[in-house]
Design a protein around this motif. Structure first.
Motif, PDB file in Angstrom:
ATOM      1  N   VAL A  64       0.839  -1.188   0.000  1.00 42.07           N
ATOM      2  CA  VAL A  64       0.000   0.000   0.000  1.00 42.07           C
ATOM      3  C   VAL A  64       0.875   1.238   0.000  1.00 42.07           C
ATOM      4  O   VAL A  64       1.789   1.369   0.821  1.00 42.07           O
ATOM      5  CB  VAL A  64      -0.924   0.024   1.245  1.00 42.07           C
ATOM      6  CG1 VAL A  64      -1.792   1.265   1.237  1.00 42.07           C
ATOM      7  CG2 VAL A  64      -1.775  -1.233   1.300  1.00 42.07           C
ATOM      8  N   SER A  65       0.601   2.151  -0.932  1.00 44.85           N
ATOM      9  CA  SER A  65       1.319   3.414  -1.019  1.00 44.85           C
ATOM     10  C   SER A  65       0.327   4.552  -0.822  1.00 44.85           C
ATOM     11  O   SER A  65      -0.455   4.869  -1.723  1.00 44.85           O
ATOM     12  CB  SER A  65       2.005   3.540  -2.378  1.00 44.85           C
ATOM     13  OG  SER A  65       2.695   4.765  -2.458  1.00 44.85           O
ATOM     14  N   PHE A  66       0.334   5.132   0.381  1.00 48.33           N
ATOM     15  CA  PHE A  66      -0.532   6.271   0.656  1.00 48.33           C
ATOM     16  C   PHE A  66       0.115   7.528   0.091  1.00 48.33           C
ATOM     17  O   PHE A  66       1.333   7.707   0.201  1.00 48.33           O
ATOM     18  CB  PHE A  66      -0.768   6.425   2.158  1.00 48.33           C
ATOM     19  CG  PHE A  66      -1.554   5.289   2.747  1.00 48.33           C
ATOM     20  CD1 PHE A  66      -2.916   5.169   2.509  1.00 48.33           C
ATOM     21  CD2 PHE A  66      -0.927   4.333   3.532  1.00 48.33           C
ATOM     22  CE1 PHE A  66      -3.647   4.121   3.047  1.00 48.33           C
ATOM     23  CE2 PHE A  66      -1.643   3.281   4.080  1.00 48.33           C
ATOM     24  CZ  PHE A  66      -3.010   3.174   3.830  1.00 48.33           C
ATOM     25  N   ASN A  67      -0.675   8.399  -0.507  1.00 46.42           N
ATOM     26  CA  ASN A  67      -0.145   9.630  -1.098  1.00 46.42           C
ATOM     27  C   ASN A  67       0.715  10.410  -0.112  1.00 46.42           C
ATOM     28  O   ASN A  67       1.768  10.931  -0.474  1.00 46.42           O
ATOM     29  CB  ASN A  67      -1.288  10.513  -1.608  1.00 46.42           C
ATOM     30  CG  ASN A  67      -2.009   9.888  -2.785  1.00 46.42           C
ATOM     31  OD1 ASN A  67      -1.433   9.103  -3.534  1.00 46.42           O
ATOM     32  ND2 ASN A  67      -3.275  10.225  -2.943  1.00 46.42           N
ATOM     33  N   LYS A  68       0.299  10.474   1.161  1.00 45.22           N
ATOM     34  CA  LYS A  68       1.019  11.248   2.176  1.00 45.22           C
ATOM     35  C   LYS A  68       2.410  10.685   2.472  1.00 45.22           C
ATOM     36  O   LYS A  68       3.263  11.385   2.993  1.00 45.22           O
ATOM     37  CB  LYS A  68       0.195  11.335   3.462  1.00 45.22           C
ATOM     38  CG  LYS A  68       0.010  10.009   4.173  1.00 45.22           C
ATOM     39  CD  LYS A  68      -0.821  10.160   5.442  1.00 45.22           C
ATOM     40  CE  LYS A  68      -0.992   8.864   6.169  1.00 45.22           C
ATOM     41  NZ  LYS A  68       0.214   8.225   6.610  1.00 45.22           N
ATOM     42  N   ASP A  69       2.657   9.415   2.126  1.00 46.72           N
ATOM     43  CA  ASP A  69       3.934   8.754   2.437  1.00 46.72           C
ATOM     44  C   ASP A  69       4.842   8.561   1.220  1.00 46.72           C
ATOM     45  O   ASP A  69       5.931   8.013   1.358  1.00 46.72           O
ATOM     46  CB  ASP A  69       3.672   7.379   3.067  1.00 46.72           C
ATOM     47  CG  ASP A  69       2.947   7.478   4.391  1.00 46.72           C
ATOM     48  OD1 ASP A  69       3.186   8.448   5.132  1.00 46.72           O
ATOM     49  OD2 ASP A  69       2.138   6.571   4.675  1.00 46.72           O
ATOM     50  N   LYS A  70       4.389   8.994   0.042  1.00 45.51           N
ATOM     51  CA  LYS A  70       5.187   8.759  -1.179  1.00 45.51           C
ATOM     52  C   LYS A  70       6.592   9.324  -1.023  1.00 45.51           C
ATOM     53  O   LYS A  70       6.794  10.413  -0.512  1.00 45.51           O
ATOM     54  CB  LYS A  70       4.501   9.370  -2.384  1.00 45.51           C
ATOM     55  CG  LYS A  70       3.351   8.520  -2.871  1.00 45.51           C
ATOM     56  CD  LYS A  70       2.950   8.897  -4.277  1.00 45.51           C
ATOM     57  CE  LYS A  70       1.641   8.277  -4.647  1.00 45.51           C
ATOM     58  NZ  LYS A  70       1.652   6.993  -5.147  1.00 45.51           N
TER      59      LYS A  70
END
Length: 150
Positions: A64-70
């Protein structure tokens, strides 16, 4: 939608990643996993990876790649915590170790360990998670023998 599930079962492990495409490339190049499904919504994107054609006993690695953690390195499985993948031959361990060494992601050199561990090496995925590659660990055979699968 009806499901074929008849009892509770373990289905997946989910890990965050800062670079989904880089992680997909790592797992599909250095493990037997293939992309099953890919999803995207307002919060980010994810992918399901599993053994190719594993219909009878599916198990999925969810990345899972959350936008906030990219762009961040989000590894959770280290220094010993790891995902385990068992391969049929000792040569498979050596070949994957060679490829990982070339790519700069070999974490443990191949080594023979006492029973029940077997012959192992470990890789680090793009987020720093440890992936153990083993031969003769017999996890697969032991579980199948216990419950009578052939």
């Amino acid at each position: 939608m009806a499901t074929g599930l008849t009892s509770a079962r373990w289905t997946h492990v989910a890990l965050p990643t800062g670079d989904l495409d880089k992680s997909i490339a790592f797992y599909t190049a250095l493990t037997p996993l293939v992309v099953v499904e890919r999803f995207k919504d307002a919060d980010g994107e994810s992918v399901w990876l599993s053994n190719d054609q594993q219909a009878e006993t599916p198990f999925v690695l969810v990345l899972v790649s959350f936008n906030k953690d990219k762009g961040n390195q989000l590894g959770l499985l280290h220094p010993f915590a790891h995902l385990g993948i068992e391969v049929p031959t000792r040569q498979d361990v050596d070949a994957l170790a060679d490829r990982a060494r070339e790519l700069g992601c070999l974490h443990w050199e191949p080594r023979q360990m006492p029973e029940p561990v077997g012959y192992i090496c470990a890789l680090k995925d793009p987020d720093g998670n440890v992936v153990e590659i083993s031969h003769d660990q017999r996890v697969f055979d032991s579980v199948r023998a216990k419950w009578g699968s052939s």
